[in-house]
Design a protein around this motif. Structure first.
Motif, PDB file in Angstrom:
ATOM      1  N   HIS A 112       0.841  -1.194   0.000  1.00  0.00           N
ATOM      2  CA  HIS A 112       0.000   0.000   0.000  1.00  0.00           C
ATOM      3  C   HIS A 112       0.885   1.257   0.000  1.00  0.00           C
ATOM      4  CE1 HIS A 112      -3.529   2.373   2.004  1.00  0.00           C
ATOM      5  NE2 HIS A 112      -3.274   2.789   0.801  1.00  0.00           N
ATOM      6  N   HIS A 116       1.603   4.486  -2.938  1.00  0.00           N
ATOM      7  CA  HIS A 116       1.601   5.943  -2.759  1.00  0.00           C
ATOM      8  C   HIS A 116       2.933   6.549  -3.158  1.00  0.00           C
ATOM      9  CE1 HIS A 116      -2.175   6.876  -0.446  1.00  0.00           C
ATOM     10  NE2 HIS A 116      -2.210   5.558  -0.542  1.00  0.00           N
ATOM     11  N   HIS A 125      -3.779   3.471  -8.083  1.00  0.00           N
ATOM     12  CA  HIS A 125      -4.326   3.561  -6.729  1.00  0.00           C
ATOM     13  C   HIS A 125      -5.089   4.878  -6.518  1.00  0.00           C
ATOM     14  CE1 HIS A 125      -4.789   2.548  -2.562  1.00  0.00           C
ATOM     15  NE2 HIS A 125      -4.109   3.603  -2.144  1.00  0.00           N
ATOM     16  N   HIS A 129      -8.624   6.645  -4.376  1.00  0.00           N
ATOM     17  CA  HIS A 129      -8.598   7.845  -3.529  1.00  0.00           C
ATOM     18  C   HIS A 129      -9.437   8.996  -4.066  1.00  0.00           C
ATOM     19  CE1 HIS A 129      -5.830   7.166  -0.158  1.00  0.00           C
ATOM     20  NE2 HIS A 129      -5.350   6.207  -0.924  1.00  0.00           N
ATOM     21  N   HIS A 209      -6.612   8.763   6.123  1.00  0.00           N
ATOM     22  CA  HIS A 209      -5.853   8.348   4.939  1.00  0.00           C
ATOM     23  C   HIS A 209      -6.514   8.882   3.651  1.00  0.00           C
ATOM     24  CE1 HIS A 209      -3.294   5.862   2.428  1.00  0.00           C
ATOM     25  NE2 HIS A 209      -4.351   5.321   1.844  1.00  0.00           N
TER      26      HIS A 209
END
Ligand code: ZN
Length: 277
Positions: A112, A116, A125, A129, A209
């Motif tokens: 994960h 980022h 990813h 988000h 997050h």
């Protein structure tokens, strides 16, 4: 063991579906935050209801459901058959399963984090988000490119560490149950949540997050256990508040097709790079 595996695979979908339905209903009955109306793209644009966001999330999930029997499950099974046979005898049974779950959660923390920190992985990813609010449907919102890349990374881990298929399936179920819980908009008592957050990722940890401030987006990477972030210095100090802006800093949510093609679009300066200046 073979019979147990088959019955767990059969039950997996049912358990996840019941868990999803329970949280989906509960968070509408007892929400922690109120969803704001979707901003209009231009003056004449047709207003979108709250369900359009849920529809986008479920649309992305349907694409992944199709990929699962075609690519993800066969790849995982193949990897289990190729797994290197170096594990000592003591690494089996319930204690072995617990150790596998800890190792897999430790690795998913780093995967994960890599999603980022590595620009190519963030392209995929980022679609997760870009959701401008969170609920249980957000836990199912992933671009198919991220699902395929994750399946390849997981196959490599299974082969190198010799993780049994049974442990992988149990871990997958726990990841799904945990993700549905920590993305949910269910209001939980502060004391209960504080107690739970010492061990597992709770909505308050994970909503930070998804805070549309890059510093917070790049923190709180845990999936099941909350101690990896504390151990590796990636816990955010931000406390969640009820109308906290959700999404990606300086980037707008897209319509369904826009989300599908966005990872392949040519972009010059991603927000992460801008913010690091
Ligand atoms: Zn993330």
């Amino acid at each position: 063991m073979e019979d147990l595996q088959a019955s767990i695979l059969t039950w997996k979908g049912g358990v996840v579906l019941v868990w999803f339905a329970a949280f989906f209903i509960a968070e509408r009955w007892k929400p922690a935050a109120r969803e704001q109306p979707e901003p209009l793209a231009h003056e004449d644009a047709r207003p979108l209801g709250a369900w359009s966001r849920v529809g986008r999330n479920l649309g992305l999930w349907v694409a992944n459901v199709g990929l699962s029997p075609l690519v993800v499950v066969p790849l995982t099974l193949w990897a289990s058959e190729q797994a290197l046979d170096w594990r000592p005898l003591w690494w089996s049974g319930p204690a072995g399963l617990l150790l596998d779950l800890m190792i897999l959660d430790f690795l998913i923390y780093w995967w994960h984090r890599a999603n980022h920190e590595i620009r190519f992985l963030w392209r995929f990813h980022e679609i997760h988000h870009l959701d401008r609010f969170l609920d249980t449907s957000s836990a199912l919102r992933f671009h198919f490119g991220e699902v395929l890349l994750s399946a390849c990374a997981r196959a490599a881990v299974i082969i190198l560490l010799g993780i049994p298929f049974f442990s992988v399936i149990i871990f997958e179920i726990l990841v799904l149950l945990s993700a549905l819980f920590h993305h949910s908009n269910l209001r939980i008592g502060a004391d209960t949540e504080r107690l739970l957050s010492r061990l597992i990722i709770t909505p308050s940890i994970h909503w930070v997050h998804h805070h549309a401030v890059r510093r917070d987006t790049d923190s709180n990477y845990g999936t099941i256990f909350s101690f990896w972030d504390r151990l590796f210095g990636s816990s955010s100090k931000t406390e969640r508040w009820s109308d906290m802006p959700i999404g990606v800093e300086r980037t707008e949510e897209r319509r369904f097709l826009g989300l599908l093609i966005r990872p392949f679009s040519v972009r010059q300066a991603p927000p992460a790079a801008e913010n690091q200046l």
